[in-house]
Design an enzyme around this catalytic site. Sequence first.
Site, PDB file in Angstrom:
ATOM      1  N   LYS A   1       0.839  -1.198   0.000  1.00  0.00           N
ATOM      2  CA  LYS A   1       0.000   0.000   0.000  1.00  0.00           C
ATOM      3  C   LYS A   1       0.869   1.242   0.000  1.00  0.00           C
ATOM      4  O   LYS A   1       1.818   1.345   0.770  1.00  0.00           O
ATOM      5  CB  LYS A   1      -0.909   0.011   1.229  1.00  0.00           C
TER       6      LYS A   1
ATOM      7  N   SER B   1      -3.410   3.998 -17.341  1.00  0.00           N
ATOM      8  CA  SER B   1      -2.516   3.428 -16.338  1.00  0.00           C
ATOM      9  C   SER B   1      -2.311   4.433 -15.220  1.00  0.00           C
ATOM     10  O   SER B   1      -2.899   5.507 -15.223  1.00  0.00           O
ATOM     11  CB  SER B   1      -1.159   3.087 -16.956  1.00  0.00           C
TER      12      SER B   1
ATOM     13  N   THR C   1      -6.484  -0.244 -12.192  1.00  0.00           N
ATOM     14  CA  THR C   1      -5.679  -0.032 -13.395  1.00  0.00           C
ATOM     15  C   THR C   1      -4.369  -0.783 -13.181  1.00  0.00           C
ATOM     16  O   THR C   1      -4.332  -1.753 -12.433  1.00  0.00           O
ATOM     17  CB  THR C   1      -5.495   1.485 -13.692  1.00  0.00           C
ATOM     18  N   TYR C   2      -3.295  -0.358 -13.854  1.00  0.00           N
ATOM     19  CA  TYR C   2      -2.004  -1.008 -13.654  1.00  0.00           C
ATOM     20  C   TYR C   2      -0.932   0.048 -13.439  1.00  0.00           C
ATOM     21  O   TYR C   2      -1.085   1.202 -13.821  1.00  0.00           O
ATOM     22  CB  TYR C   2      -1.645  -1.925 -14.831  1.00  0.00           C
TER      23      TYR C   2
ATOM     24  N   GLY D   1      -5.381   8.193 -19.093  1.00  0.00           N
ATOM     25  CA  GLY D   1      -6.521   7.608 -19.778  1.00  0.00           C
ATOM     26  C   GLY D   1      -7.788   7.783 -18.964  1.00  0.00           C
ATOM     27  O   GLY D   1      -7.989   8.824 -18.327  1.00  0.00           O
ATOM     28  N   ALA D   2      -8.637   6.770 -18.958  1.00  0.00           N
ATOM     29  CA  ALA D   2      -9.918   6.854 -18.242  1.00  0.00           C
ATOM     30  C   ALA D   2      -9.728   7.141 -16.753  1.00  0.00           C
ATOM     31  O   ALA D   2     -10.558   7.820 -16.134  1.00  0.00           O
ATOM     32  CB  ALA D   2     -10.706   5.556 -18.434  1.00  0.00           C
ATOM     33  N   ALA D   3      -8.635   6.665 -16.172  1.00  0.00           N
ATOM     34  CA  ALA D   3      -8.368   6.905 -14.748  1.00  0.00           C
ATOM     35  C   ALA D   3      -8.244   8.394 -14.441  1.00  0.00           C
ATOM     36  O   ALA D   3      -8.512   8.819 -13.314  1.00  0.00           O
ATOM     37  CB  ALA D   3      -7.109   6.165 -14.314  1.00  0.00           C
TER      38      ALA D   3
END
Length: 130
Positions: free
Chosen positions: A9, A25, A57-58, A73-75
């Site tokens: 974390k 990402s 995501t990654y 991107g979408a994140a």
Amino acid sequence: MYVTLLKSKLHRACVTQVELEYEGSCAIDSILLDTAGIKEYEQVHIYNINNGERFITYAMRADAGSQTISLNGAAARKACLNDRLIICTYGMLNSTEAEFFKPALVYLNHNNKIVGTHHISTTEIPIDKG
């Protein structure tokens, strides 16, 4: 039986960039990835403390020492600059492994500098008093 446990974390990471027109990402300072034991391209779960958004995501490597936390991107739609995030990874362990496993916990300040760690297999990093 296998159980899914928290593996690592990054606590209270601060968003430094949002790049909508980019392959999706989360770019993370390489020092933070290495300290937490997060691999490049590993799946990450992201929890936005500011707005309650939760998404997957990654991880991608950002320059070491850059303090970068970039949602791409979408994140990029899930957070604003300076939002605080909890970035987690999880792993599946069998019952015996799970009994002894401890996650790598990395605590960050508002500049994404490490201010403390817990359960890190190497020497623990002391809390930054400055």
